[in-house]
Scaffold this motif. Structure first.
Motif, short mmCIF file in Angstrom:
data_model
loop_
_atom_site.label_atom_id
_atom_site.label_comp_id
_atom_site.label_asym_id
_atom_site.label_seq_id
_atom_site.Cartn_x
_atom_site.Cartn_y
_atom_site.Cartn_z
N ALA A 37 33.48 36.35 39.98
CA ALA A 37 34.29 35.65 38.99
C ALA A 37 33.44 34.72 38.14
O ALA A 37 33.68 34.56 36.93
CB ALA A 37 35.41 34.87 39.69
N TRP A 63 39.10 34.90 40.57
CA TRP A 63 38.95 36.24 40.00
C TRP A 63 39.96 36.48 38.88
O TRP A 63 39.61 36.96 37.81
CB TRP A 63 39.10 37.29 41.09
CG TRP A 63 39.15 38.69 40.57
CD1 TRP A 63 40.26 39.46 40.34
CD2 TRP A 63 38.03 39.48 40.16
NE1 TRP A 63 39.91 40.68 39.83
CE2 TRP A 63 38.54 40.73 39.71
CE3 TRP A 63 36.65 39.28 40.14
CZ2 TRP A 63 37.72 41.75 39.25
CZ3 TRP A 63 35.82 40.30 39.67
CH2 TRP A 63 36.36 41.51 39.24
N ARG A 64 41.22 36.15 39.13
CA ARG A 64 42.25 36.37 38.11
C ARG A 64 41.99 35.53 36.87
O ARG A 64 42.19 35.98 35.74
CB ARG A 64 43.63 36.07 38.69
CG ARG A 64 44.10 37.10 39.71
CD ARG A 64 45.56 36.89 40.07
NE ARG A 64 45.76 35.63 40.79
CZ ARG A 64 45.66 35.49 42.09
NH1 ARG A 64 45.35 36.54 42.86
NH2 ARG A 64 45.86 34.33 42.67
N GLY A 111 39.00 34.47 35.83
CA GLY A 111 37.85 35.05 35.14
C GLY A 111 38.22 36.32 34.40
O GLY A 111 37.78 36.54 33.26
N LEU A 112 39.05 37.17 35.02
CA LEU A 112 39.43 38.42 34.39
C LEU A 112 40.27 38.17 33.13
O LEU A 112 40.10 38.86 32.12
CB LEU A 112 40.21 39.28 35.38
CG LEU A 112 40.50 40.73 34.97
CD1 LEU A 112 39.19 41.48 34.74
CD2 LEU A 112 41.33 41.43 36.04
#
Length: 254
Positions: free
Chosen positions: A155, A242-243, A245-246
């Motif tokens: 991330a 992670w979410r 960063g995505l």
């Protein structure tokens, strides 16, 4: 697909796996050579250090086998090839983890299991039911903690792009640190890997209970069984990172 392409060349797969076992095993050979000159390291015998080594190596081996390809994400972010993963009806995290999946990494896991098995057989420990039950729980929880570090490091690459070496400092570097007793490190570092990046719960804390050693930072006795909730919190935070960063990914604009 990657597994099938690997096992097509069986001899090559066997040789690379055996080579991986030998190369990673050199770490423990170095520890064994050190004990040829000293009887104990910070009060720990070779079998006790091997126990720490084996626990950390097995947990890391599982995480590395499952998510070791996450360090490729930075290159995909930099050159824009992450776009091809976004349009597929499969979670991006699963696709990145499976990208060039290297089955040869199982050698690290096998080597860790060998050392852990030898350590358990050599330890002068009374194996009670709680200690026996703690072993698989510790391995699974440690693997989950390392998986969380892999995902959080990936991330970070959404921001830093090709920063795989920064990620490796916390994954491979953290695993190397856990091979040794916590008393050989500065207290500030031990606090950091206990309360900030809780790698201590991979092996240091539960191993203290099994070996009957003082807990790092004088933690309470129940801390030996805290690895599962720590792993859950780490995975939740890594998933959030992670979410985030995505969602921040904007492609290359080309």
């Amino acid at each position: 697909m990657w597994i099938r392409s690997t096992v097509v060349y069986r001899t090559s797969f066997v040789l690379t796996t055996v080579g991986g076992v030998v190369v990673t095993g050199l770490d423990f050979v170095g520890i064994a050579l050190m004990f040829s000159h000293v009887d104990v390291l910070a009060g720990h015998t070779l079998a006790e250090v091997a126990f720490l080594y084996g626990l950390s190596m097995v947990s890391f081996g599982i995480a590395d086998l499952a998510l070791g390809s996450m360090d490729r994400l930075g290159r995909r972010v930099r050159d824009g090839t992450l776009d091809t993963l976004l349009v597929r009806p499969v979670p991006v995290l699963a696709q990145v983890a499976a990208d060039r999946f290297a089955l040869r990494r199982v050698g690290r896991l096998l080597q860790g299991l060998c050392v852990l098995g030898w350590a358990v057989a050599s330890l002068d420990v009374v194996w009670t039911v709680p200690k026996l039950l703690l072993m698989p729980v510790t391995v699974v929880s440690g693997a989950a903690i390392f998986c969380a570090v892999f995902v959080a490091g990936a991330a970070f690459q959404f921001v830093a792009q090709d920063a795989s070496e920064v990620q490796n400092a916390f994954t491979y570097g953290g695993q190397t640190m856990l091979q040794y007793p916590p008393v050989v490190f500065a207290q500030e570092l031990v606090r950091g890997v206990t309360f900030v990046l809780p790698l201590a719960f991979v092996n240091w804390v539960p191993a203290s209970y099994v070996l009957g050693r003082p807990y790092p930072l004088d933690l309470p006795q129940w801390a030996a069984f805290a690895a599962p909730p720590v792993a859950v919190v780490c995975c939740a935070l890594a998933g959030l990172a992670w979410r985030t960063g995505l969602r921040s990914y904007r492609s290359t604009g080309s």
